[in-house]
Design a protein around this motif. Sequence first.
Motif, PDB file in Angstrom:
ATOM      1  N   TYR A 231       0.842  -1.198   0.000  1.00  0.00           N
ATOM      2  CA  TYR A 231       0.000   0.000   0.000  1.00  0.00           C
ATOM      3  C   TYR A 231       0.878   1.249   0.000  1.00  0.00           C
ATOM      4  CZ  TYR A 231      -3.390   3.379   1.823  1.00  0.00           C
ATOM      5  OH  TYR A 231      -4.189   4.477   2.015  1.00  0.00           O
ATOM      6  N   GLU A 232       1.906   1.225   0.854  1.00  0.00           N
ATOM      7  CA  GLU A 232       2.780   2.395   0.927  1.00  0.00           C
ATOM      8  C   GLU A 232       3.541   2.594  -0.374  1.00  0.00           C
ATOM      9  OE1 GLU A 232       5.005   1.798   4.496  1.00  0.00           O
ATOM     10  OE2 GLU A 232       3.274   2.319   5.728  1.00  0.00           O
TER      11      GLU A 232
ATOM     12  N   GLN B 167      -6.817  -1.922   3.954  1.00  0.00           N
ATOM     13  CA  GLN B 167      -6.973  -0.627   3.290  1.00  0.00           C
ATOM     14  C   GLN B 167      -8.357  -0.497   2.685  1.00  0.00           C
ATOM     15  OE1 GLN B 167      -4.423   0.903   4.120  1.00  0.00           O
ATOM     16  NE2 GLN B 167      -2.773  -0.580   4.156  1.00  0.00           N
TER      17      GLN B 167
ATOM     18  N   PRO C 292      -9.482   6.913   4.850  1.00  0.00           N
ATOM     19  CA  PRO C 292      -8.995   6.412   3.554  1.00  0.00           C
ATOM     20  C   PRO C 292      -7.820   5.442   3.682  1.00  0.00           C
ATOM     21  CG  PRO C 292      -8.204   8.633   3.930  1.00  0.00           C
ATOM     22  CD  PRO C 292      -9.066   8.303   5.102  1.00  0.00           C
ATOM     23  N   GLY C 293      -7.878   4.499   4.592  1.00  0.00           N
ATOM     24  CA  GLY C 293      -6.788   3.530   4.729  1.00  0.00           C
ATOM     25  C   GLY C 293      -6.511   3.261   6.187  1.00  0.00           C
TER      26      GLY C 293
ATOM     27  N   LYS D 217      -3.577   3.505   7.907  1.00  0.00           N
ATOM     28  CA  LYS D 217      -2.716   4.488   8.566  1.00  0.00           C
ATOM     29  C   LYS D 217      -3.538   5.700   9.036  1.00  0.00           C
ATOM     30  CE  LYS D 217       1.524   5.909   9.611  1.00  0.00           C
ATOM     31  NZ  LYS D 217       2.613   6.189   8.683  1.00  0.00           N
ATOM     32  N   PRO D 218      -4.389   6.264   8.184  1.00  0.00           N
ATOM     33  CA  PRO D 218      -5.209   7.391   8.649  1.00  0.00           C
ATOM     34  C   PRO D 218      -6.094   7.015   9.839  1.00  0.00           C
ATOM     35  CG  PRO D 218      -5.282   7.266   6.270  1.00  0.00           C
ATOM     36  CD  PRO D 218      -4.562   6.047   6.744  1.00  0.00           C
TER      37      PRO D 218
END
Lengths: 576, 190
Positions: free
Chosen positions: A455-456, B48, B55-56, B58-59
Amino acid sequence: MTAQIRIHDIPGGIHPPENKAQSTTRGVEQPPLPARLILPLLQHIGVPAEPVVKVGDHVLKGQLLATAQGRFSCALHAPTSGTIAEIGPAPYPHVSGLHEPAIVLDSDGEDRWVELEPIADYRALDHVTLVEKLAAAGISGMGGAGFPTATKLLSRPDHRIETLIINGAECEPYITADDMTMRHYPAQVVTGIEILMHVLTPEQVLIGIEDNKPEAIAAMREAAQHNPTIRVVPIPTKYPSGGEKQLIQILTGREVPSGGLPADIGVLCQNTGTALAVHDAVMLGRPLISRVVTLTGGALERPTNVQALIGTPISELLAFAGLQRERLHRLVLGGPMMGFTVDPQAPIIKTSNCLLAATEQELPTPPPALPCIRCGLCAEACPAQLLPQQLHWFALGKDYPQLQRYNLFDCIECGACAYVCPSSIPLVQYFRAGKGEIRAIEQQHTKAEQSRVRYEQRLERLQREAEQRERDRQARAEKAARAKAAREAREAQEQQTGAATEPDLARVKARIPTLSPEQKQLKIAAATARMALQKAQKQLNANPDNSDLQAQVVQLEQAHAEAQQAFEQATSQEDT
Amino acid sequence: MGMVLTAVAVLLLLALVFGALLGYAAVRFRVEGDPIVDQINALLPQTQCGQCGFPGCKPYAEAIANGEAINKCPPGGETTIQALADLLDVEALPLDGEHGEEKPPMVAYIREAECIGCTKCIQACPVDAILGAAKQMHTVIVDECTGCDLCVEPCPVDCIDMVPLPVTTRNWRWDMPPAPPLAAAERGAA
């Protein structure tokens, strides 16, 4: 005879009824050739083999059917001659009862061998060649786990193997396959051991056999007489002394470190059946296509041992041993302690050592589990010195970190704890389920990590692309601005001095030859004539006999020549 | 009087020394980024999928670090909520049904005969698990697919199915035995 080997004890252990005598009276028999063999591509730990034959191919006995995929994989050979009937999911001996991809072989009844390549003098070969030979013969450990033997021999190239242990303990009740292998093929087993010795060059070889097999001990002692390095060591009968780590502890007094391999303490363990397979592969050139299987249990009329072809359906072997269907309560592959219920349609594979057709009296349905009373008998019985009771509570509470802290993965699933449990708690099932959960969670974590990285990387890529687009856009804008500025400057100049534009115009003119309107018309006429001519010629090629077309082409050729000439004249006049 | 001045001077000196020490430590041992966000992110399933409304993953991790509820991640389910609760020392709430339900792991499957090669799913895939090119048939790399559903919506011909991961002998797992009954005494009391 050299000094007596000191026997060590293992913690815990149990003494269940042996039930071994029933199946040892008839020797190793040869069952009839099955009409159809099911050969699963995964008969070992690791990656399934890849088929190299197609449906409809005729194959000979011993011919390669599927090749190993990498180191943790094993080749597969045809156990008899015949035709490949199918390649696809087929019954598989697994506790889940799920089907697995397999090659299905219809035997032609001729049992014709492929040309074999035995090695006359294995001592002349270096160990790499010998190990390759063993890998090509598709040998995987025949004691139960099915670890590819060639890979095991090379598992720790940096570790010196001081002790080679041959596992003939066969501690689980009912099973007599290794016992019969040693009784009936002692010379071959010893030759197999000598081949392994040639590969590993150990200082000593210990054959551990439980003292409830006096015939096997005598046979092996006699066969190994000539070689002082090989010593047959009778060990006290106790379950589970045949576990790899347990046998190593009994014979050497040393423990395999948690999470480690026997090679870490300079020991390598091989099953007697594997030694026989090694002999067959090297001395006879035969790949692993059959094995000794014990057929036993109260539901069989004549319990026995058979030299069964890999892939023989279980039902056919049971029929050979006289299965009494009405007495059959549970059909188990393996022994009563560690075996699992199996589908009779499934085949025998390289790791199947015993079929137990048990009656209701032999393997009664376990009574419903009662609550744990914390008696601690399980901890006393555990050969790995774990705390089954604690593990069971943690498994119930799904406390996976705690399970790992209490070394769940050192559990060999021998079932001694469940055997002694007065509350008949299915402890091993808790541990298997717990291990499965932990492995699944670890897998999820690995996958999550992989997804995160992807994803990153995707975000980075999108950002890079966006930046690139932005740069391109700016470059285009700048170029347009420059062109506009230049044009404006030129126009300004033009207004100032009309003649100043001439150099530019001259350059443009030099590049594109300008034609007067008259010349242009001539050029167009010439091109039209050429097109018409080409079209007519094409038609003529399609119908060469058409005389009208022939005449037309001649006319057109003339017209084209004229038009071309006129155009060329006009241009040359201009130039001169 | 002299004593008081000395004491003030000593304390002042000490304050300056420790202040300088703290100032130095703040620069020298400066922590880059926000470690708690990374720890939270490591517990999230990284599908994700955006079901949490962010929106994913990490957020969402950043939002949790700023006080967002921890029960908005259906793919992670109870396990993730429990792990987050342990990490953040908050109460484990049941999964918020508004954002979806916990489902067994799925993977996307493209019915290749129907695929028109529009690349819309490729652009939607957050982990680049779809392979294909314009006017060429597309296919899903099963090992990379997180089962996030995001490719299903953009497909103009509805040729993408979400299918459960097939169970084979290699990912099959033993079931936990049923919980034992209560002890006889407790049963009597109940």
